[in-house]
Design a protein around this motif. Structure first.
Motif, PDB file in Angstrom:
ATOM      1  N   LEU A  59       0.831  -1.199   0.000  1.00 36.73           N
ATOM      2  CA  LEU A  59       0.000   0.000   0.000  1.00 36.73           C
ATOM      3  C   LEU A  59       0.868   1.253   0.000  1.00 36.73           C
ATOM      4  CD1 LEU A  59      -2.642   1.578   0.235  1.00 36.73           C
ATOM      5  CD2 LEU A  59      -2.578   1.178   2.719  1.00 36.73           C
ATOM      6  N   ALA A  60       1.891   1.257   0.837  1.00 35.71           N
ATOM      7  CA  ALA A  60       2.792   2.413   0.898  1.00 35.71           C
ATOM      8  C   ALA A  60       3.465   2.651  -0.449  1.00 35.71           C
ATOM      9  CB  ALA A  60       3.835   2.201   1.985  1.00 35.71           C
ATOM     10  N   MET A  61       3.909   1.580  -1.081  1.00 34.96           N
ATOM     11  CA  MET A  61       4.561   1.687  -2.390  1.00 34.96           C
ATOM     12  C   MET A  61       3.611   2.262  -3.426  1.00 34.96           C
ATOM     13  SD  MET A  61       4.389  -0.170  -5.485  1.00 34.96           S
ATOM     14  CE  MET A  61       3.813  -1.778  -4.939  1.00 34.96           C
ATOM     15  N   SER A  62       2.365   1.785  -3.425  1.00 36.77           N
ATOM     16  CA  SER A  62       1.403   2.254  -4.424  1.00 36.77           C
ATOM     17  C   SER A  62       1.001   3.706  -4.158  1.00 36.77           C
ATOM     18  CB  SER A  62       0.172   1.341  -4.452  1.00 36.77           C
ATOM     19  OG  SER A  62      -0.531   1.366  -3.233  1.00 36.77           O
ATOM     20  N   LEU A  63       0.942   4.111  -2.908  1.00 37.00           N
ATOM     21  CA  LEU A  63       0.652   5.507  -2.574  1.00 37.00           C
ATOM     22  C   LEU A  63       1.776   6.423  -3.059  1.00 37.00           C
ATOM     23  CD1 LEU A  63      -0.732   4.950   1.014  1.00 37.00           C
ATOM     24  CD2 LEU A  63      -2.002   6.053  -0.833  1.00 37.00           C
ATOM     25  N   ASN A  64       3.003   5.971  -2.862  1.00 35.40           N
ATOM     26  CA  ASN A  64       4.158   6.734  -3.341  1.00 35.40           C
ATOM     27  C   ASN A  64       4.082   6.906  -4.867  1.00 35.40           C
ATOM     28  OD1 ASN A  64       6.640   7.954  -2.302  1.00 35.40           O
ATOM     29  ND2 ASN A  64       7.707   6.499  -3.598  1.00 35.40           N
ATOM     30  N   ASN A  65       3.728   5.826  -5.571  1.00 36.42           N
ATOM     31  CA  ASN A  65       3.574   5.889  -7.035  1.00 36.42           C
ATOM     32  C   ASN A  65       2.444   6.816  -7.443  1.00 36.42           C
ATOM     33  OD1 ASN A  65       5.673   4.144  -7.479  1.00 36.42           O
ATOM     34  ND2 ASN A  65       4.418   2.382  -7.999  1.00 36.42           N
ATOM     35  N   LEU A  66       1.348   6.783  -6.679  1.00 38.53           N
ATOM     36  CA  LEU A  66       0.203   7.638  -7.002  1.00 38.53           C
ATOM     37  C   LEU A  66       0.591   9.116  -6.912  1.00 38.53           C
ATOM     38  CD1 LEU A  66      -2.759   8.110  -7.641  1.00 38.53           C
ATOM     39  CD2 LEU A  66      -3.279   7.822  -5.200  1.00 38.53           C
ATOM     40  N   ALA A  67       1.385   9.456  -5.899  1.00 40.58           N
ATOM     41  CA  ALA A  67       1.843  10.838  -5.760  1.00 40.58           C
ATOM     42  C   ALA A  67       2.662  11.270  -6.976  1.00 40.58           C
ATOM     43  CB  ALA A  67       2.665  10.992  -4.484  1.00 40.58           C
ATOM     44  N   ILE A  68       3.498  10.370  -7.463  1.00 37.63           N
ATOM     45  CA  ILE A  68       4.326  10.675  -8.642  1.00 37.63           C
ATOM     46  C   ILE A  68       3.440  10.859  -9.870  1.00 37.63           C
ATOM     47  CG2 ILE A  68       6.101   9.766 -10.197  1.00 37.63           C
ATOM     48  CD1 ILE A  68       7.277   8.313  -7.728  1.00 37.63           C
ATOM     49  N   ARG A  69       2.455   9.962 -10.048  1.00 40.53           N
ATOM     50  CA  ARG A  69       1.557  10.067 -11.199  1.00 40.53           C
ATOM     51  C   ARG A  69       0.807  11.400 -11.187  1.00 40.53           C
ATOM     52  NH1 ARG A  69       3.629   5.524 -11.494  1.00 40.53           N
ATOM     53  NH2 ARG A  69       5.235   6.905 -12.257  1.00 40.53           N
ATOM     54  N   LEU A  70       0.273  11.775 -10.025  1.00 41.52           N
ATOM     55  CA  LEU A  70      -0.481  13.028  -9.919  1.00 41.52           C
ATOM     56  C   LEU A  70       0.418  14.231 -10.162  1.00 41.52           C
ATOM     57  CD1 LEU A  70      -2.642  12.087  -6.818  1.00 41.52           C
ATOM     58  CD2 LEU A  70      -3.550  12.664  -9.070  1.00 41.52           C
ATOM     59  N   SER A  71       1.613  14.180  -9.611  1.00 38.39           N
ATOM     60  CA  SER A  71       2.554  15.285  -9.794  1.00 38.39           C
ATOM     61  C   SER A  71       2.937  15.431 -11.262  1.00 38.39           C
ATOM     62  CB  SER A  71       3.797  15.054  -8.942  1.00 38.39           C
ATOM     63  OG  SER A  71       4.698  16.130  -9.056  1.00 38.39           O
TER      64      SER A  71
END
Length: 286
Positions: free
Chosen positions: A177-189
Protein backbone atom coordinates in the motif's frame (compact mmCIF):
# COMPACT_ATOMS: atom_id res chain seq x y z
CA UNK A 1 19.14 -26.21 -5.72
CA UNK A 2 16.26 -24.11 -7.00
CA UNK A 3 15.01 -23.47 -3.47
CA UNK A 4 18.52 -22.78 -2.20
CA UNK A 5 18.88 -20.04 -4.80
CA UNK A 6 15.58 -18.49 -3.67
CA UNK A 7 16.55 -18.64 0.02
CA UNK A 8 19.94 -17.03 -0.60
CA UNK A 9 18.38 -14.30 -2.72
CA UNK A 10 15.79 -13.57 -0.03
CA UNK A 11 18.66 -13.10 2.43
CA UNK A 12 20.28 -10.58 0.10
CA UNK A 13 23.10 -13.03 -0.74
CA UNK A 14 22.53 -12.60 -4.46
CA UNK A 15 26.03 -13.50 -5.63
CA UNK A 16 25.74 -16.83 -3.85
CA UNK A 17 22.23 -17.44 -5.20
CA UNK A 18 23.32 -17.48 -8.83
CA UNK A 19 25.32 -20.74 -8.93
CA UNK A 20 22.62 -23.06 -7.48
CA UNK A 21 19.98 -21.38 -9.67
CA UNK A 22 22.08 -21.95 -12.80
CA UNK A 23 22.73 -25.56 -11.79
CA UNK A 24 19.01 -26.13 -11.25
CA UNK A 25 18.34 -24.85 -14.78
CA UNK A 26 20.98 -27.18 -16.23
CA UNK A 27 19.64 -30.22 -14.40
CA UNK A 28 16.02 -29.51 -15.21
CA UNK A 29 16.84 -28.85 -18.86
CA UNK A 30 18.44 -32.27 -19.04
CA UNK A 31 15.43 -33.88 -17.40
CA UNK A 32 12.94 -32.05 -19.64
CA UNK A 33 14.77 -33.21 -22.77
CA UNK A 34 13.89 -36.80 -21.87
CA UNK A 35 10.55 -36.20 -20.17
CA UNK A 36 8.22 -33.26 -20.89
CA UNK A 37 6.70 -33.66 -17.43
CA UNK A 38 9.69 -31.62 -16.20
CA UNK A 39 8.93 -28.61 -18.43
CA UNK A 40 7.03 -26.74 -15.65
CA UNK A 41 10.05 -27.16 -13.35
CA UNK A 42 12.41 -25.95 -16.08
CA UNK A 43 10.21 -22.89 -16.66
CA UNK A 44 10.24 -22.14 -12.93
CA UNK A 45 14.03 -22.31 -12.72
CA UNK A 46 14.43 -20.17 -15.86
CA UNK A 47 12.09 -17.58 -14.35
CA UNK A 48 14.14 -17.55 -11.15
CA UNK A 49 17.39 -17.28 -13.09
CA UNK A 50 16.09 -14.18 -14.85
CA UNK A 51 15.23 -12.61 -11.49
CA UNK A 52 18.63 -13.54 -10.05
CA UNK A 53 20.58 -12.08 -12.98
CA UNK A 54 18.51 -8.90 -12.94
CA UNK A 55 19.16 -8.42 -9.22
CA UNK A 56 22.88 -8.67 -9.94
CA UNK A 57 22.60 -5.91 -12.55
CA UNK A 58 23.21 -8.34 -15.42
CA UNK A 59 20.14 -7.14 -17.29
CA UNK A 60 21.10 -8.27 -20.79
CA UNK A 61 21.62 -11.80 -19.51
CA UNK A 62 18.33 -11.78 -17.56
CA UNK A 63 16.22 -11.41 -20.69
CA UNK A 64 16.77 -14.77 -22.52
CA UNK A 65 15.84 -17.07 -19.59
CA UNK A 66 12.77 -14.93 -18.88
CA UNK A 67 11.69 -15.07 -22.53
CA UNK A 68 12.19 -18.84 -22.54
CA UNK A 69 10.13 -19.14 -19.35
CA UNK A 70 7.30 -17.17 -21.00
CA UNK A 71 7.43 -19.39 -24.09
CA UNK A 72 7.34 -22.59 -22.03
CA UNK A 73 4.57 -21.36 -19.76
CA UNK A 74 2.50 -20.12 -22.69
CA UNK A 75 2.71 -23.59 -24.24
CA UNK A 76 1.79 -25.22 -20.94
CA UNK A 77 -1.15 -22.84 -20.36
CA UNK A 78 -2.55 -23.59 -23.82
CA UNK A 79 -3.09 -27.18 -22.71
CA UNK A 80 -3.79 -26.58 -19.02
CA UNK A 81 -5.23 -23.34 -17.62
CA UNK A 82 -3.68 -24.16 -14.24
CA UNK A 83 -0.46 -22.65 -15.66
CA UNK A 84 -2.03 -19.26 -16.41
CA UNK A 85 -0.86 -17.72 -13.08
CA UNK A 86 2.72 -18.78 -13.84
CA UNK A 87 2.47 -17.32 -17.34
CA UNK A 88 1.16 -14.02 -15.94
CA UNK A 89 4.03 -13.86 -13.46
CA UNK A 90 6.67 -14.42 -16.14
CA UNK A 91 4.99 -11.90 -18.48
CA UNK A 92 5.10 -9.35 -15.68
CA UNK A 93 8.82 -9.97 -15.17
CA UNK A 94 9.46 -9.84 -18.91
CA UNK A 95 7.96 -6.35 -18.99
CA UNK A 96 10.25 -5.29 -16.14
CA UNK A 97 13.35 -6.70 -17.86
CA UNK A 98 12.51 -4.95 -21.15
CA UNK A 99 12.01 -1.69 -19.26
CA UNK A 100 15.31 -2.12 -17.40
CA UNK A 101 17.01 -2.32 -20.80
CA UNK A 102 15.36 0.92 -21.93
CA UNK A 103 13.18 -0.91 -24.46
CA UNK A 104 9.96 0.62 -23.20
CA UNK A 105 7.77 -0.02 -26.24
CA UNK A 106 8.55 -3.73 -25.99
CA UNK A 107 7.89 -3.72 -22.23
CA UNK A 108 4.26 -2.67 -22.64
CA UNK A 109 2.60 -5.70 -24.36
CA UNK A 110 3.69 -8.37 -21.83
CA UNK A 111 2.71 -6.09 -18.94
CA UNK A 112 -0.72 -5.46 -20.47
CA UNK A 113 -1.18 -9.20 -21.02
CA UNK A 114 -0.22 -9.89 -17.40
CA UNK A 115 -2.89 -7.43 -16.19
CA UNK A 116 -5.50 -9.05 -18.44
CA UNK A 117 -4.67 -12.53 -17.15
CA UNK A 118 -4.60 -11.49 -13.49
CA UNK A 119 -7.89 -9.60 -13.89
CA UNK A 120 -9.54 -12.74 -15.26
CA UNK A 121 -7.99 -14.90 -12.54
CA UNK A 122 -9.03 -12.48 -9.76
CA UNK A 123 -12.60 -12.38 -11.06
CA UNK A 124 -12.86 -16.09 -10.31
CA UNK A 125 -10.58 -16.20 -7.27
CA UNK A 126 -9.90 -13.24 -4.92
CA UNK A 127 -6.58 -14.86 -3.96
CA UNK A 128 -5.18 -13.28 -7.14
CA UNK A 129 -6.12 -9.72 -6.14
CA UNK A 130 -2.59 -8.99 -4.80
CA UNK A 131 -1.12 -10.13 -8.12
CA UNK A 132 -3.61 -7.95 -10.00
CA UNK A 133 -2.67 -4.95 -7.87
CA UNK A 134 1.03 -5.58 -8.49
CA UNK A 135 0.55 -5.89 -12.25
CA UNK A 136 -1.61 -2.74 -12.34
CA UNK A 137 1.20 -0.88 -10.56
CA UNK A 138 3.70 -2.07 -13.14
CA UNK A 139 1.44 -1.19 -16.06
CA UNK A 140 1.02 2.31 -14.65
CA UNK A 141 4.80 2.65 -14.54
CA UNK A 142 5.22 1.34 -18.09
CA UNK A 143 2.61 3.76 -19.47
CA UNK A 144 4.14 6.66 -17.56
CA UNK A 145 7.56 5.81 -19.01
CA UNK A 146 6.01 6.15 -22.47
CA UNK A 147 4.54 9.55 -21.62
CA UNK A 148 0.98 8.19 -21.48
CA UNK A 149 0.38 9.75 -18.08
CA UNK A 150 -3.40 10.15 -18.32
CA UNK A 151 -3.71 6.41 -18.93
CA UNK A 152 -1.28 5.56 -16.11
CA UNK A 153 -3.23 7.37 -13.38
CA UNK A 154 -6.44 5.25 -13.18
CA UNK A 155 -4.38 2.05 -13.09
CA UNK A 156 -2.32 3.38 -10.19
CA UNK A 157 -5.47 4.53 -8.40
CA UNK A 158 -6.99 1.06 -8.84
CA UNK A 159 -3.84 -0.51 -7.39
CA UNK A 160 -4.07 1.79 -4.35
CA UNK A 161 -7.72 0.85 -3.84
CA UNK A 162 -6.95 -2.86 -4.01
CA UNK A 163 -3.96 -2.64 -1.69
CA UNK A 164 -5.94 -0.52 0.80
CA UNK A 165 -8.65 -3.19 0.94
CA UNK A 166 -6.07 -5.96 1.28
CA UNK A 167 -4.14 -4.10 4.02
CA UNK A 168 -7.35 -3.51 5.97
CA UNK A 169 -7.72 -7.28 6.32
CA UNK A 170 -4.02 -8.16 6.48
CA UNK A 171 -1.25 -5.78 7.66
CA UNK A 172 1.25 -7.78 5.58
CA UNK A 173 0.05 -5.68 2.61
CA UNK A 174 0.98 -2.36 4.25
CA UNK A 175 4.33 -2.19 2.38
CA UNK A 176 2.51 -2.68 -0.92
CA UNK A 177 0.00 0.00 0.00
CA UNK A 178 2.79 2.41 0.90
CA UNK A 179 4.56 1.69 -2.39
CA UNK A 180 1.40 2.25 -4.42
CA UNK A 181 0.65 5.51 -2.57
CA UNK A 182 4.16 6.73 -3.34
CA UNK A 183 3.57 5.89 -7.04
CA UNK A 184 0.20 7.64 -7.00
CA UNK A 185 1.84 10.84 -5.76
CA UNK A 186 4.33 10.67 -8.64
CA UNK A 187 1.56 10.07 -11.20
CA UNK A 188 -0.48 13.03 -9.92
CA UNK A 189 2.55 15.29 -9.79
CA UNK A 190 3.47 14.35 -13.37
CA UNK A 191 0.03 15.56 -14.43
CA UNK A 192 0.59 18.88 -12.67
CA UNK A 193 -1.89 18.05 -9.89
CA UNK A 194 0.56 19.01 -7.15
CA UNK A 195 -1.90 19.67 -4.34
CA UNK A 196 -3.50 16.26 -4.87
CA UNK A 197 -0.08 14.57 -4.92
CA UNK A 198 0.70 15.58 -1.34
CA UNK A 199 -1.76 13.45 0.74
CA UNK A 200 -0.80 10.05 -0.77
CA UNK A 201 2.94 10.61 -0.31
CA UNK A 202 2.38 11.85 3.26
CA UNK A 203 0.45 8.66 3.94
CA UNK A 204 3.26 6.62 2.36
CA UNK A 205 5.86 8.27 4.61
CA UNK A 206 3.74 7.57 7.69
CA UNK A 207 3.34 3.93 6.69
CA UNK A 208 7.03 3.43 5.91
CA UNK A 209 8.03 5.14 9.14
CA UNK A 210 5.97 2.65 11.13
CA UNK A 211 7.31 -0.27 9.12
CA UNK A 212 10.94 0.85 9.49
CA UNK A 213 10.56 1.13 13.26
CA UNK A 214 9.90 -2.59 13.44
CA UNK A 215 12.00 -3.76 10.49
CA UNK A 216 15.18 -1.97 9.31
CA UNK A 217 14.70 -3.52 5.85
CA UNK A 218 12.20 -0.71 5.15
CA UNK A 219 14.72 2.09 5.75
CA UNK A 220 15.48 2.47 2.01
CA UNK A 221 11.76 2.77 1.24
CA UNK A 222 11.33 5.35 3.99
CA UNK A 223 14.28 7.37 2.69
CA UNK A 224 12.91 7.30 -0.86
CA UNK A 225 9.43 8.34 0.29
CA UNK A 226 10.91 11.18 2.38
CA UNK A 227 12.68 12.50 -0.71
CA UNK A 228 9.48 12.18 -2.72
CA UNK A 229 7.54 14.12 -0.09
CA UNK A 230 10.26 16.78 -0.04
CA UNK A 231 9.99 17.14 -3.83
CA UNK A 232 6.22 17.55 -3.58
CA UNK A 233 6.50 20.19 -0.83
CA UNK A 234 9.24 22.07 -2.69
CA UNK A 235 7.08 22.13 -5.83
CA UNK A 236 4.40 23.84 -3.74
CA UNK A 237 6.92 26.41 -2.52
CA UNK A 238 7.09 24.90 0.98
CA UNK A 239 10.90 24.52 1.04
CA UNK A 240 11.26 25.07 4.78
CA UNK A 241 9.11 21.99 5.38
CA UNK A 242 11.00 20.00 2.74
CA UNK A 243 14.49 20.58 4.19
CA UNK A 244 14.18 18.48 7.39
CA UNK A 245 12.70 15.60 5.37
CA UNK A 246 15.67 15.55 2.99
CA UNK A 247 18.02 15.81 5.95
CA UNK A 248 16.34 12.77 7.51
CA UNK A 249 16.59 10.89 4.20
CA UNK A 250 20.30 11.76 3.96
CA UNK A 251 20.88 10.41 7.48
CA UNK A 252 19.17 7.14 6.54
CA UNK A 253 21.09 6.82 3.26
CA UNK A 254 24.38 7.63 5.01
CA UNK A 255 23.90 4.69 7.39
CA UNK A 256 22.79 2.44 4.54
CA UNK A 257 25.78 3.47 2.40
CA UNK A 258 28.13 2.58 5.25
CA UNK A 259 26.65 -0.94 5.33
CA UNK A 260 26.07 -1.40 1.59
CA UNK A 261 28.18 1.15 -0.31
CA UNK A 262 27.58 -0.42 -3.73
CA UNK A 263 23.80 -0.10 -3.36
CA UNK A 264 23.22 3.20 -1.59
CA UNK A 265 26.14 5.55 -2.28
CA UNK A 266 24.42 7.01 -5.35
CA UNK A 267 21.19 7.54 -3.40
CA UNK A 268 23.15 9.34 -0.68
CA UNK A 269 24.85 11.62 -3.21
CA UNK A 270 21.55 12.47 -4.91
CA UNK A 271 19.94 13.26 -1.57
CA UNK A 272 22.84 15.46 -0.52
CA UNK A 273 22.57 17.38 -3.79
CA UNK A 274 18.85 17.82 -3.24
CA UNK A 275 19.48 19.10 0.28
CA UNK A 276 22.06 21.60 -0.96
CA UNK A 277 19.67 22.82 -3.67
CA UNK A 278 16.78 23.26 -1.27
CA UNK A 279 18.99 24.94 1.32
CA UNK A 280 20.28 27.38 -1.29
CA UNK A 281 16.76 28.13 -2.51
CA UNK A 282 15.47 28.65 1.02
CA UNK A 283 18.35 31.03 1.75
CA UNK A 284 17.79 32.99 -1.44
CA UNK A 285 14.07 33.09 -0.78
CA UNK A 286 14.74 34.43 2.69
Amino acid sequence: LNNLGIRLSNLGRRDEALAPTEEAVTLRRGLAEHNTAYLPDLASSLHNLGVCLSELGRRDEALPPTEEAVTLRRGLAEHNTAYLPDLAMSLNNLGIHWSNLGRRDEALPPTEEAVTLYRELAADNPAYLPDLAMSLTNLGIRLSELGRRDEALPLTEEAVTLYRELAADNPAYLPDLAMSLNNLAIRLSNLGRRDEALPPVEEAVTAYRGLAEHNPAYRPDLASALNNLAFRLAALGRRDEALPLVEEAATLYRRLAEEYPERFTDDLLRTQRLFATLQSSATEGG
